[in-house]
Design a protein around this motif. Structure first.
Motif, mmCIF file in Angstrom:
data_model
loop_
_atom_site.group_PDB
_atom_site.id
_atom_site.type_symbol
_atom_site.label_atom_id
_atom_site.label_comp_id
_atom_site.label_asym_id
_atom_site.label_seq_id
_atom_site.Cartn_x
_atom_site.Cartn_y
_atom_site.Cartn_z
ATOM 1 N N GLY A 1 -3.734 -2.151 9.063
ATOM 2 C CA GLY A 1 -2.904 -1.069 8.557
ATOM 3 C C GLY A 1 -3.373 0.294 9.020
ATOM 4 N N LEU A 2 -4.677 0.503 9.013
ATOM 5 C CA LEU A 2 -5.217 1.786 9.459
ATOM 6 C C LEU A 2 -4.968 2.013 10.948
ATOM 7 C CD1 LEU A 2 -8.606 1.925 7.512
ATOM 8 C CD2 LEU A 2 -6.494 3.164 6.997
ATOM 9 N N LEU B 1 1.425 5.386 4.082
ATOM 10 C CA LEU B 1 0.446 4.300 3.947
ATOM 11 C C LEU B 1 0.157 4.068 2.475
ATOM 12 C CD1 LEU B 1 -1.756 2.392 5.188
ATOM 13 C CD2 LEU B 1 -3.281 4.384 5.203
ATOM 14 N N LEU B 2 0.283 2.816 2.033
ATOM 15 C CA LEU B 2 0.015 2.453 0.640
ATOM 16 C C LEU B 2 -1.287 1.668 0.541
ATOM 17 C CD1 LEU B 2 3.548 1.113 -0.425
ATOM 18 C CD2 LEU B 2 2.714 3.484 -0.415
ATOM 19 N N GLU B 3 -2.125 2.041 -0.414
ATOM 20 C CA GLU B 3 -3.347 1.281 -0.681
ATOM 21 C C GLU B 3 -3.707 1.430 -2.158
ATOM 22 O OE1 GLU B 3 -5.891 -1.096 -1.143
ATOM 23 O OE2 GLU B 3 -5.459 -1.019 1.015
ATOM 24 N N GLY B 4 -3.663 0.332 -2.880
ATOM 25 C CA GLY B 4 -3.946 0.365 -4.308
ATOM 26 C C GLY B 4 -5.392 0.136 -4.664
ATOM 27 N N HIS B 5 -6.213 -0.217 -3.662
ATOM 28 C CA HIS B 5 -7.623 -0.473 -3.953
ATOM 29 C C HIS B 5 -8.481 0.428 -3.079
ATOM 30 C CE1 HIS B 5 -10.910 -2.484 -5.748
ATOM 31 N NE2 HIS B 5 -11.138 -3.388 -4.808
ATOM 32 N N LYS B 6 -9.326 -0.130 -2.227
ATOM 33 C CA LYS B 6 -10.265 0.667 -1.441
ATOM 34 C C LYS B 6 -9.780 0.846 -0.009
ATOM 35 C CE LYS B 6 -14.449 -0.557 -4.019
ATOM 36 N NZ LYS B 6 -15.850 -1.060 -3.918
ATOM 37 N N ASP C 1 -12.559 5.566 7.656
ATOM 38 C CA ASP C 1 -11.408 4.910 7.037
ATOM 39 C C ASP C 1 -10.867 5.686 5.840
ATOM 40 O OD1 ASP C 1 -11.844 2.910 8.870
ATOM 41 O OD2 ASP C 1 -12.700 1.478 7.457
ATOM 42 N N SER C 2 -11.310 6.909 5.651
ATOM 43 C CA SER C 2 -11.010 7.632 4.418
ATOM 44 C C SER C 2 -9.581 8.156 4.360
ATOM 45 C CB SER C 2 -11.977 8.810 4.266
ATOM 46 O OG SER C 2 -11.722 9.780 5.260
ATOM 47 N N GLY D 1 -6.602 -5.578 14.392
ATOM 48 C CA GLY D 1 -6.510 -4.415 15.268
ATOM 49 C C GLY D 1 -5.664 -4.684 16.492
ATOM 50 N N TYR D 2 -5.799 -5.878 17.034
ATOM 51 C CA TYR D 2 -4.986 -6.278 18.193
ATOM 52 C C TYR D 2 -3.508 -6.346 17.806
ATOM 53 C CZ TYR D 2 -2.775 -9.676 21.350
ATOM 54 O OH TYR D 2 -1.913 -10.322 22.195
ATOM 55 N N HIS D 3 -3.225 -6.932 16.653
ATOM 56 C CA HIS D 3 -1.841 -7.011 16.177
ATOM 57 C C HIS D 3 -1.222 -5.615 16.042
ATOM 58 C CE1 HIS D 3 -2.074 -11.261 14.136
ATOM 59 N NE2 HIS D 3 -2.068 -11.299 15.452
ATOM 60 N N ALA D 4 -2.037 -4.652 15.598
ATOM 61 C CA ALA D 4 -1.524 -3.282 15.451
ATOM 62 C C ALA D 4 -1.008 -2.755 16.772
ATOM 63 C CB ALA D 4 -2.636 -2.376 14.907
ATOM 64 N N GLY D 5 -1.754 -2.986 17.847
ATOM 65 C CA GLY D 5 -1.311 -2.538 19.161
ATOM 66 C C GLY D 5 -0.029 -3.211 19.610
#
Length: 472
Positions: free
Chosen positions: A17-18, A33-38, A99-100, A315-319
């Motif tokens: 996602g990042l 971008l949605l993130e409910g945890h860390k 990743d912040s 990461g590969y899938h993101a590309g």
């Protein structure tokens, strides 16, 4: 209820996602971008990063205890388990800013710290916000699989999501699951001073080439790890500090702590996929070669897509999907060039076909070449001679490589490059490696492919003889 419209909506701020968020935003797309945890997901907080940090602590302790072979006095190498966990948290903290939320907001990404679920094929609700998007990416990752073993719900146990918060060193750690996570944590803990027993229902490291896996398993046994194979857990009982695992064949294995490491499950239960018209298949979401789901506006990447579960795959899938989403170009995900590694000592790495797979696919036309670490001068100097490489070659091109030994996870990179670009063995052999390096193992493996063609070929010898006689 607040409403937003965006080009790209991403569910999950893990590796995949990042990567999508950073790439899409920096190329001009409007991104939510949605993130409910860390932020950083499993890899940063519970997986790759903390596990490798703990492995590093174990290596340091082991090195002190085995320094004599280098002419340095052995030392106790006594580990402070709580301090090792401090090291783990410091490593996470050092990487976390990458990743912040602040960093991604700096890219122009709208970050909403809520979990999202579909309410229609193009809408996702996150808390009190409804987001409508042209393209939606599901990158929610996976979680530890906790099997329904009788009694498990009555005893305390760890998973990779809780293990790195444990401050008290386990006296005797029981690990159910002999895959990469189980074996990495087994070696780390034996080196940090715990007793360790691994309980595996089939064969430990069973997804890897058995010839290479044996080298790793023998090494762990030599260090004191007890590995119980063909030991399917039938019941678990006890209490904190006194846990017993009973197997189907009657074995009773007792310890103080329990780690469940039997696999992963895709995080899809709370996504409301039915509302989006997104179908699931096996352990994940059904996707086509381009990682599109049954809803053409929705993609699924990483662990949730139900394939190889590695950070680098996400990461590969993101590309792959960025090419499709942002530029409208055809783009497909492949798996033949995807490497993986298990970070035990020695390390175990694989890319492409294993020997068994390659022989099944290519039959008698397959050639398998090998080179052993014991013939590498740097490995000899470092006292790291345990291990070997074997490369599966079909019609002059590598179709797979398997490595067990020192820095195998680094060495596999060259073969991943070769498979990704359909390189020939001649191109690998043409590489000049600095001497003395472990990397020469790769070049020598390529040389092993050509040696019989040059040194055992009568025609070559005749030509050389003629040249020596007639060419001035």
């Amino acid at each position: 209820m607040k409403r937003l419209k965006t080009d790209v909506l991403i569910l999950g701020a893990g590796s995949g996602g990042l990567s999508v968020a950073a790439g899409a935003a920096q190329m001009g797309a409007d991104v939510v971008l949605l993130e409910g945890h860390k932020m950083g997901g499993d890899c940063l907080n519970y997986g790759c990063v903390p596990s490798k940090a703990l492995i590093a602590s174990g290596k340091a302790a082991y090195a002190q205890q085995h320094a004599g072979q280098y002419g340095v006095a052995d030392a106790p190498g006594a580990a402070d388990y709580a301090a090792a966990k401090d090291h783990v948290q410091e490593v996470i903290a050092q990487i976390a800013p990458v990743d912040s939320q602040e960093r991604f907001e700096g890219f122009g990404v709208t970050v909403i710290r809520e979990f999202g679920h579909f309410i229609s094929p193009t809408e996702v609700q996150a808390g009190k916000t409804v987001i409508t998007a042209r393209r939606i990416v599901i990158a929610t990752g996976s979680s530890p699989l906790v099997p329904p073993i009788p009694g498990l719900d009555q005893v305390p146990f760890e998973t990779n999501e809780t293990l790195f918060e444990l401050r008290e060193k386990p006296d005797h750690l029981l690990i159910v699951g002999g895959g990469p996570i189980g074996m990495e944590m087994a070696q780390a803990h034996i080196r940090l001073g715990s007793k360790v027993t691994v309980i595996e229902g089939a064969k430990a490291l069973g997804k890897d080439d058995p010839e290479l896996a044996t080298v790793v398993l023998d090494s762990l046994r030599d260090e004191g790890v007890v590995i119980e194979e063909d030991a399917k857990a039938a019941e678990i009982k006890g209490k904190a500090g006194a846990i017993e695992v009973l197997t189907e064949d009657g074995r009773s294995i007792k310890g103080s702590h329990l780690l469940m490491a039997v696999g992963r499950k895709a995080n899809i239960d709370k996504l409301g996929l039915a509302a989006a018209g997104v179908k699931t298949r096996g352990n994940g979401i059904e996707v086509d070669a381009g990682l599109r789901t049954t809803n053409r506006k929705v993609y699924a990447i990483g662990d949730v897509a139900g394939g190889l579960q590695f950070t680098h795959v996400a990461g590969y899938h993101a590309g792959v999907i960025i090419r499709s989403m942002l530029f409208g170009l055809p783009s497909k995900a492949r798996t033949a060039h995807i490497p993986w590694a298990t970070y035990t000592d020695p390390e175990l790495a694989q890319v492409g076909l294993t020997e068994a797979q390659a022989r099944k696919e290519h039959g008698i036309n397959l050639e398998v070449v090998r080179f052993h670490y014991e013939h590498n001068d740097r490995a000899i100097a470092e006292r790291k001679t345990k291990g070997f490489i074997k490369v599966m070659v079909y019609k002059g091109r590598p179709v797979g490589a398997s490595i067990v030994g020192y820095q195998a996870g680094e060495l596999i990179n060259l073969w991943a490059l070769a498979l990704a670009n359909r390189m020939k063995m001649s191109q690998i052999a043409a590489m000049v490696a600095p001497y003395p390096t472990i990397g020469e193992v790769n070049k020598r493996a390529a040389g092993a492919y050509f040696s019989p063609r040059l040194f055992e070929n009568p025609t070559v010898k005749r030509v050389v003889g003629l040249v020596q006689r007639f060419v001035p």
